[in-house]
Design a protein around this motif. Structure first.
Motif, short mmCIF file in Angstrom:
data_model
loop_
_atom_site.label_atom_id
_atom_site.label_comp_id
_atom_site.label_asym_id
_atom_site.label_seq_id
_atom_site.Cartn_x
_atom_site.Cartn_y
_atom_site.Cartn_z
N TYR A 177 1.32 14.59 -3.48
CA TYR A 177 1.24 13.82 -2.53
C TYR A 177 0.75 14.22 -1.00
O TYR A 177 1.16 15.27 -0.70
N HIS A 178 -0.36 13.58 -0.62
CA HIS A 178 -0.70 13.99 0.61
C HIS A 178 -0.72 12.71 1.58
O HIS A 178 -1.59 11.66 1.33
N PRO A 179 0.04 12.51 2.74
CA PRO A 179 -0.01 11.54 3.49
C PRO A 179 -1.28 10.93 4.10
O PRO A 179 -1.46 9.58 4.24
N LEU A 180 -2.31 11.49 4.28
CA LEU A 180 -3.48 11.25 5.01
C LEU A 180 -4.17 10.53 3.58
O LEU A 180 -4.75 9.46 4.13
N ALA A 198 5.78 17.51 6.35
CA ALA A 198 5.48 17.16 7.96
C ALA A 198 5.24 18.48 8.59
O ALA A 198 4.66 18.61 9.45
N ALA A 199 6.30 19.39 8.12
CA ALA A 199 6.30 20.77 9.10
C ALA A 199 4.92 21.56 8.75
O ALA A 199 4.47 22.07 9.51
N GLY A 225 0.58 -1.39 0.12
CA GLY A 225 0.05 0.15 0.12
C GLY A 225 0.80 1.59 0.07
O GLY A 225 2.14 1.18 -0.45
N GLY A 226 0.14 2.28 0.19
CA GLY A 226 0.83 3.60 0.49
C GLY A 226 1.28 4.24 -1.04
O GLY A 226 0.56 3.84 -1.98
N THR A 227 2.29 5.05 -0.94
CA THR A 227 2.90 5.70 -2.23
C THR A 227 4.21 5.16 -2.44
O THR A 227 4.98 5.21 -1.68
N VAL A 228 4.57 5.03 -3.63
CA VAL A 228 5.86 4.75 -4.39
C VAL A 228 6.30 5.56 -5.14
O VAL A 228 5.64 5.87 -6.26
N ALA A 229 7.66 6.06 -4.96
CA ALA A 229 8.26 6.75 -6.17
C ALA A 229 9.21 5.72 -6.97
O ALA A 229 10.16 5.44 -6.04
N VAL A 230 9.05 5.48 -8.10
CA VAL A 230 10.16 4.58 -8.88
C VAL A 230 11.04 5.42 -9.35
O VAL A 230 10.76 6.17 -10.32
N PHE A 231 12.55 5.35 -9.03
CA PHE A 231 13.57 5.83 -9.65
C PHE A 231 14.04 4.97 -10.99
O PHE A 231 14.51 3.91 -10.62
N ASP A 237 -2.84 9.43 0.69
CA ASP A 237 -2.00 8.54 -0.10
C ASP A 237 -1.37 7.67 0.67
O ASP A 237 -0.47 6.66 -0.09
N GLY A 238 -1.22 7.47 1.95
CA GLY A 238 -0.49 6.66 2.71
C GLY A 238 0.90 6.98 2.95
O GLY A 238 1.64 7.97 2.19
N ALA A 239 1.61 5.94 3.47
CA ALA A 239 3.19 6.09 3.61
C ALA A 239 3.69 6.19 2.24
O ALA A 239 3.47 5.64 1.36
N PHE A 240 5.03 6.93 2.30
CA PHE A 240 5.72 7.10 1.03
C PHE A 240 6.92 6.27 1.24
O PHE A 240 7.62 6.05 2.11
N ARG A 241 7.11 5.55 0.07
CA ARG A 241 8.43 4.58 -0.28
C ARG A 241 9.21 5.16 -1.36
O ARG A 241 8.41 5.45 -2.29
N SER A 242 10.18 4.50 -1.51
CA SER A 242 11.11 4.89 -3.00
C SER A 242 11.48 3.55 -3.06
O SER A 242 11.99 2.72 -2.41
N LEU A 243 11.75 3.14 -4.50
CA LEU A 243 12.09 1.91 -4.97
C LEU A 243 13.04 2.61 -6.19
O LEU A 243 12.60 3.34 -7.08
N GLU A 244 14.26 1.87 -6.39
CA GLU A 244 14.92 1.98 -7.64
C GLU A 244 14.58 0.67 -8.63
O GLU A 244 14.67 -0.45 -8.21
N TRP A 245 14.52 1.00 -9.90
CA TRP A 245 14.34 0.03 -10.95
C TRP A 245 15.89 -0.27 -11.65
O TRP A 245 16.33 0.67 -12.26
N ARG A 246 16.52 -1.20 -11.00
CA ARG A 246 18.00 -1.44 -11.22
C ARG A 246 18.54 -1.46 -12.60
O ARG A 246 19.57 -0.81 -13.06
N SER A 247 17.72 -1.87 -13.56
CA SER A 247 18.27 -1.88 -15.01
C SER A 247 18.30 -0.69 -15.72
O SER A 247 19.03 -0.27 -16.63
#
Length: 192
Positions: free
Chosen positions: A146-149, A185-186, A75-81, A151-161
């Protein structure tokens, strides 16, 4: 052969967000065929990594690779790099991700992805956001969308290739995201 290029380009042009407009205006033409093939002889999207073309997706089983890559997400939000393929987007959707940012500043990667894979279902969704910008504009885009309430928790992932060997400063994109999240957050704490 231009694969899915025209349908993807039309879908991209219908989007109203600033990165989609910038991307649509920068594409030029379809991505090249890098000579990369799946075991089913399908053309694979790729990019010109230092020394040789590199596939952006698995040539054996893109769905299985993407499911394994996304397995730690819930769940949550993901930024794919890095320019991951459609199987990665589906894997995240299968993991109940509410909002996906596809952060890729290289036009050649977008050209290849939009030429050799069908992105129209994703381009027609509001919860999948292409990010074609520099790190600072990405930070502002994150703050605006993005709004945490919601969109849920934020995570980032790298697409290695797509990330390994690239001349992109991915750490700068990550630092900018973290600074934007600190700013959110502030803002939230002063409104309580």
């Amino acid at each position: 052969m231009t694969g899915f290029w025209e349908a993807n380009q039309r879908a991209l042009e219908r989007r109203s967000d600033p990165d989609s407009r910038r991307l649509a205006g920068s594409l030029g033409g379809p991505g090249p065929d890098w000579g990369l093939r799946s075991r089913k002889s399908e053309v694979l999207p790729g990019w010109n990594a230092p020394g040789r073309p590199r596939s952006l997706v698995s040539g054996y089983d893109p769905e299985k690779e993407a499911q394994r890559w996304a397995s730690a997400i819930n769940g949550g939000t993901v930024a794919v790099f890095g320019g991951a393929g459609t199987a990665a987007a589906q894997a995240l959707a299968d993991r109940s991700v509410r909002l996906m940012f596809w952060v890729e500043p290289r036009i050649e990667v977008w050209q290849s992805l939009l030429t050799w894979e069908d992105w129209t279902p994703w381009l027609n969704r509001e919860d999948w956001v292409p990010v074609f910008s520099d790190a600072e504009a990405w930070g502002q885009r994150l703050k605006n969308r993005y709004h945490p309430l919601w969109d849920g928790a934020f995570r980032s992932l790298e697409w290695r290739s797509a990330v390994e060997g690239a001349s992109v400063d991915w750490e700068k994109f990550l630092r900018t995201a973290l600074a934007s999240l600190d700013g959110l957050a502030a803002d939230a704490s002063t409104q309580a």
